[in-house]
Scaffold this active site. Structure first.
Site, mmCIF file in Angstrom:
data_model
loop_
_atom_site.group_PDB
_atom_site.id
_atom_site.type_symbol
_atom_site.label_atom_id
_atom_site.label_comp_id
_atom_site.label_asym_id
_atom_site.label_seq_id
_atom_site.Cartn_x
_atom_site.Cartn_y
_atom_site.Cartn_z
ATOM 1 N N LYS A 34 0.898 -1.111 0.039
ATOM 2 C CA LYS A 34 0.100 0.287 -0.063
ATOM 3 C C LYS A 34 0.817 1.315 -0.020
ATOM 4 C CE LYS A 34 -0.308 -0.007 4.915
ATOM 5 N NZ LYS A 34 -0.806 -0.617 6.037
ATOM 6 N N ARG A 129 -6.242 -0.094 17.117
ATOM 7 C CA ARG A 129 -6.747 0.141 15.828
ATOM 8 C C ARG A 129 -8.008 -0.666 15.573
ATOM 9 N NH1 ARG A 129 -3.352 0.783 10.452
ATOM 10 N NH2 ARG A 129 -4.088 -1.312 10.237
HETATM 11 C C1 LIG Z 1 -0.008 -1.403 6.837
HETATM 12 C C2 LIG Z 1 -0.419 -2.800 7.341
HETATM 13 C C3 LIG Z 1 0.441 -3.708 7.458
HETATM 14 C C4 LIG Z 1 1.959 -3.714 7.021
HETATM 15 O O1 LIG Z 1 2.709 -2.826 7.719
HETATM 16 P P1 LIG Z 1 4.242 -2.657 7.953
HETATM 17 O O2 LIG Z 1 4.550 -2.058 8.934
HETATM 18 O O3 LIG Z 1 4.447 -1.924 6.625
HETATM 19 O O4 LIG Z 1 4.822 -3.887 7.879
HETATM 20 C C5 LIG Z 1 0.066 -4.827 7.750
HETATM 21 N N1 LIG Z 1 -1.488 -5.084 8.269
HETATM 22 C C6 LIG Z 1 -2.156 -3.963 8.176
HETATM 23 C C7 LIG Z 1 -3.527 -4.445 8.993
HETATM 24 C C8 LIG Z 1 -1.828 -2.963 7.699
HETATM 25 O O5 LIG Z 1 -2.594 -1.921 7.733
#
Ligand SMILES: *Cc1c(COP(=O)(O)O)cnc(C)c1O
Length: 349
Positions: A34, A129
């Site tokens: 993302k 979250r």
């Molecule tokens: C963005 C995200 C990740 C990836 O996190 P990183 O810190 O970039 O490895 C994994 N799980 C969820 C739910 C996320 O929103």
């Protein structure tokens, strides 16, 4: 135009090292891209390393990758909004979820589309979250099991995204034991037990038993080569797969201290400066609109001293000519904005 140079081989290298590191302990990697708006070029490079699941936060980016011909299992990291449910069913293979009303809607649309949509339930273990509180989990699962359009595919947790909470041995054990309990109680098999993200790197190194945990969703570590609790570099990974390049549009010896009456600046801040005499003040053609200017570091002997919406001001040790190009290292929040901006050219090298 400012440009973002992307060394795809470095990203591929990072993905391969991490995939092998985790695979040695039976943990699969879901590559979260993302941060680069689901770039199809990057997705394809990562898939060549044997990673099979690609994740993004926006369903539009799954649609985009599919149109480009990317062949992967696609996971949606952000909880679906109700209005995007039809597209989530259409484009995503798996989505992370925590609300039963959304899951029921996913089921309805999956039935309509002749599919079974895979749901990974998120469990809240402290980062606050997304996630179902542990005491509410069973009730949610009991409502999911009869849904015709849903395959309850797994259980997941997330750390260090909002609350900055470290994934601990205790929380990982709780996840693993919850999986045992749920599988026993409902006589089901949860395929994906996803223990977290790049913040789980240290936990991973410190353990030798992982219980039921068989997946991590890794974004930043693949893209930028760092774990995310302290942003330490991970051994053998590249931290410079991305280079921001901007052009000098003004370069003059000027005072370090603005003069006149001090009020707010363009971003609503009242800045404070120290007087260190005349300095080489260099303006570059990029600003807050296209990058988090606090999240970039010049690769020359210079310091970012501030920015407005479309100007970046450097204090440089040496004189730089207008028209010359300056290279920067970037961190994740800079990468997000640079990737999203149509005013930043992406160049794959
Ligand atoms: C963005 C995200 C990740 C990836 O996190 P990183 O810190 O970039 O490895 C994994 N799980 C969820 C739910 C996320 O929103």
């Amino acid at each position: 135009m400012p440009r973002l140079e992307i060394d795809i081989n470095k990203i591929k290298h990072n993905a391969k090292i991490l995939k092998e590191l985790f695979a040695a302990k039976g943990i699969s990697v879901t590559a979260v891209i993302k941060g680069v708006t689901g770039s199809s070029e990057i997705a394809n490079a990562i898939l060549e390393c044997g990673i099979t699941t690609i994740a993004v936060s926006l369903v539009q980016n799954i649609k985009k990758m599919k149109a480009f011909g990317v062949k992967a299992n696609f996971l949606l990291t952000r909880l679906p909004t109700h209005s995007e449910v039809p597209d989530v069913v259409k484009y995503a293979d798996i989505s992370l979820n925590s609300e039963i009303s959304t899951i029921k809607l996913l089921s309805e649309h999956a039935v309509k589309q002749g599919k079974r949509h895979k749901v990974v339930l998120m469990l809240e273990l402290g980062d606050l979250r997304e996630g179902i509180l542990p005491e509410d989990l069973d009730a949610v699962i009991e409502q999911i099991i009869p849904l015709k359009g849903i395959e309850l595919y797994g259980l997941g947790v997330n750390f260090a995204c909002f609350g900055g909470i470290r994934p601990s041995e205790k929380s990982m054990t709780e996840l693993s034991q919850t999986v045992d309990r749920i599988q026993g109680k409902y006589d089901i098999k949860l395929q994906m037990v996803s223990g977290g993200n790049s913040a789980n790197y240290e936990w991973f190194l410190q353990q030798d038993k992982f219980g039921n945990i068989n997946n991590l969703r890794i974004g930043e570590a693949i893209l930028l080569g760092r774990e995310t609790l302290s942003r330490n570099k991970i051994p053998h990974l590249y931290i410079d797969a991305f280079t921001l390049i901007c052009e000098v549009i003004e370069s003059k010896l000027k005072p370090s201290l603005p003069y006149g009456e001090i009020c707010q600046n363009a971003l609503g801040e009242t800045p404070a400066f120290t007087d260190v005499g005349n300095i080489n003040r260099v303006i570059l053609g990029i600003g807050e609109q296209d990058v988090d200017t606090k999240a970039i570091t010049p690769r020359i002997n210079a310091k970012v001293i501030g920015a407005s919406s479309d100007h970046l001001i450097l204090h440089s040790k040496t004189h730089l000519e207008p028209g010359s190009e300056i290279k920067f290292d970037i961190n994740y929040s800079a990468l997000l904005r640079l990737s999203t901006s149509p005013y930043v050219k992406k160049v794959f090298i």
